[in-house]
Design a protein around this motif. Structure first.
Motif, PDB file in Angstrom:
ATOM      1  N   UNK A  82       0.832  -1.204   0.000  1.00 28.50           N
ATOM      2  CA  UNK A  82       0.000   0.000   0.000  1.00 28.50           C
ATOM      3  C   UNK A  82       0.866   1.254   0.000  1.00 28.50           C
ATOM      4  N   UNK A  83       1.915   1.243   0.802  1.00 28.70           N
ATOM      5  CA  UNK A  83       2.818   2.401   0.826  1.00 28.70           C
ATOM      6  C   UNK A  83       3.522   2.585  -0.505  1.00 28.70           C
ATOM      7  N   UNK A  84       3.929   1.480  -1.114  1.00 25.97           N
ATOM      8  CA  UNK A  84       4.589   1.573  -2.412  1.00 25.97           C
ATOM      9  C   UNK A  84       3.631   2.176  -3.442  1.00 25.97           C
ATOM     10  N   UNK A  85       2.379   1.725  -3.418  1.00 28.91           N
ATOM     11  CA  UNK A  85       1.391   2.280  -4.340  1.00 28.91           C
ATOM     12  C   UNK A  85       1.214   3.780  -4.124  1.00 28.91           C
ATOM     13  N   UNK A  86       1.166   4.190  -2.869  1.00 31.69           N
ATOM     14  CA  UNK A  86       0.989   5.612  -2.577  1.00 31.69           C
ATOM     15  C   UNK A  86       2.185   6.427  -3.030  1.00 31.69           C
ATOM     16  N   UNK A  87       3.378   5.905  -2.802  1.00 27.99           N
ATOM     17  CA  UNK A  87       4.579   6.626  -3.233  1.00 27.99           C
ATOM     18  C   UNK A  87       4.602   6.735  -4.745  1.00 27.99           C
ATOM     19  N   UNK A  88       4.312   5.641  -5.434  1.00 24.15           N
ATOM     20  CA  UNK A  88       4.295   5.678  -6.896  1.00 24.15           C
ATOM     21  C   UNK A  88       3.216   6.632  -7.403  1.00 24.15           C
ATOM     22  N   UNK A  89       2.072   6.650  -6.721  1.00 19.32           N
ATOM     23  CA  UNK A  89       1.012   7.566  -7.128  1.00 19.32           C
ATOM     24  C   UNK A  89       1.446   9.017  -6.918  1.00 19.32           C
ATOM     25  N   UNK A  90       2.147   9.265  -5.828  1.00 23.34           N
ATOM     26  CA  UNK A  90       2.604  10.627  -5.553  1.00 23.34           C
ATOM     27  C   UNK A  90       3.622  11.098  -6.579  1.00 23.34           C
ATOM     28  N   UNK A  91       4.441  10.196  -7.056  1.00 21.95           N
ATOM     29  CA  UNK A  91       5.453  10.621  -8.046  1.00 21.95           C
ATOM     30  C   UNK A  91       4.980  10.397  -9.469  1.00 21.95           C
ATOM     31  N   UNK A  92       3.742   9.916  -9.620  1.00 23.26           N
ATOM     32  CA  UNK A  92       3.141   9.823 -10.939  1.00 23.26           C
ATOM     33  C   UNK A  92       3.560   8.608 -11.733  1.00 23.26           C
ATOM     34  N   UNK A  93       4.020   7.552 -11.108  1.00 24.84           N
ATOM     35  CA  UNK A  93       4.474   6.377 -11.849  1.00 24.84           C
ATOM     36  C   UNK A  93       3.611   5.160 -11.591  1.00 24.84           C
ATOM     37  N   UNK A  94       2.559   5.291 -10.863  1.00 24.95           N
ATOM     38  CA  UNK A  94       1.766   4.136 -10.470  1.00 24.95           C
ATOM     39  C   UNK A  94       1.207   3.403 -11.691  1.00 24.95           C
ATOM     40  N   UNK A  95       0.587   4.115 -12.613  1.00 27.37           N
ATOM     41  CA  UNK A  95      -0.048   3.473 -13.751  1.00 27.37           C
ATOM     42  C   UNK A  95       0.968   2.853 -14.698  1.00 27.37           C
ATOM     43  N   UNK A  96       2.154   3.451 -14.805  1.00 29.21           N
ATOM     44  CA  UNK A  96       3.135   2.936 -15.751  1.00 29.21           C
ATOM     45  C   UNK A  96       3.802   1.672 -15.255  1.00 29.21           C
ATOM     46  N   UNK A  97       3.726   1.355 -13.958  1.00 28.72           N
ATOM     47  CA  UNK A  97       4.403   0.190 -13.414  1.00 28.72           C
ATOM     48  C   UNK A  97       3.467  -0.981 -13.159  1.00 28.72           C
ATOM     49  N   UNK A  98       2.185  -0.833 -13.388  1.00 31.10           N
ATOM     50  CA  UNK A  98       1.237  -1.891 -13.086  1.00 31.10           C
ATOM     51  C   UNK A  98       0.823  -2.621 -14.354  1.00 31.10           C
ATOM     52  N   UNK A  99       0.427  -3.862 -14.166  1.00 33.05           N
ATOM     53  CA  UNK A  99      -0.089  -4.645 -15.282  1.00 33.05           C
ATOM     54  C   UNK A  99      -1.522  -4.186 -15.565  1.00 33.05           C
ATOM     55  N   UNK A 100      -2.068  -4.547 -16.719  1.00 37.21           N
ATOM     56  CA  UNK A 100      -3.452  -4.144 -17.026  1.00 37.21           C
ATOM     57  C   UNK A 100      -4.459  -4.649 -15.989  1.00 37.21           C
ATOM     58  N   UNK A 101      -4.278  -5.840 -15.442  1.00 37.42           N
ATOM     59  CA  UNK A 101      -5.207  -6.342 -14.419  1.00 37.42           C
ATOM     60  C   UNK A 101      -5.169  -5.485 -13.175  1.00 37.42           C
TER      61      UNK A 101
END
Length: 150
Positions: free
Chosen positions: A42-61
């Motif tokens: 959850x923290x990793x997701x939040x950090x990635x979301x804060x820096x704008x990389x969350x969508x680029x690092x996740x699979x389509x599912x």
């Protein structure tokens, strides 16, 4: 012979008790590990979301599951609760309060190698003792540190 049997019986009971304790400890450790892994994700997701990389690092599912829970807080937005446009399926359980990430202190300046008399300082000796694994170094005097390291 009777004493040996009693001792063996007592030892077997103690082994059983310890095995039960071990099983409970393993179960608790597994439970805690799962919670920590979940919190870390959850923290990793939040950090990635804060820096704008969350969508680029996740699979389509993963992206599809996040679209259902797209109720992420942005750093500059404050939210008091679900808005009127949010459906019941999009609301999430309240999150646990989180603390700000810790920042590391800047690296300390390396002290001089020796004092004016040519001997290392107590701080330097303690640092060296720590790296060498000397036990009790923090309470030792300079002479004791020199002896332990010498």
């Amino acid at each position: 012979m009777g004493k040996k049997k009693k001792l063996i019986s007592r030892l077997e009971k103690e082994v059983e008790r310890l095995q039960g304790d071990l099983a409970r400890a393993e179960k608790e450790a597994t439970k805690r590990l799962k919670k920590v892994e979940k919190d870390a994700a959850a923290l990793q997701d939040k950090v990635l979301a804060l820096i704008g990389q969350k969508d680029s690092q996740k699979s389509p599912n993963e992206k599809n599951s996040d679209e259902k829970n797209s109720d992420e807080k942005k750093p500059d937005e404050k939210k008091s609760g679900p808005s009127d446009s949010t459906s019941a399926s999009e609301t999430r359980a309240p999150e646990a309060p989180q603390s700000a990430p810790r920042k590391r202190a800047p690296a300390k300046k390396a002290p001089a190698k020796t004092t004016a008399s040519g001997q290392p300082t107590v701080a330097q000796l303690r640092s060296e003792a720590k790296t060498k694994g000397v036990k009790g170094y923090s309470t030792m005097t300079k002479a004791q540190l020199l002896d332990a390291l010498g």
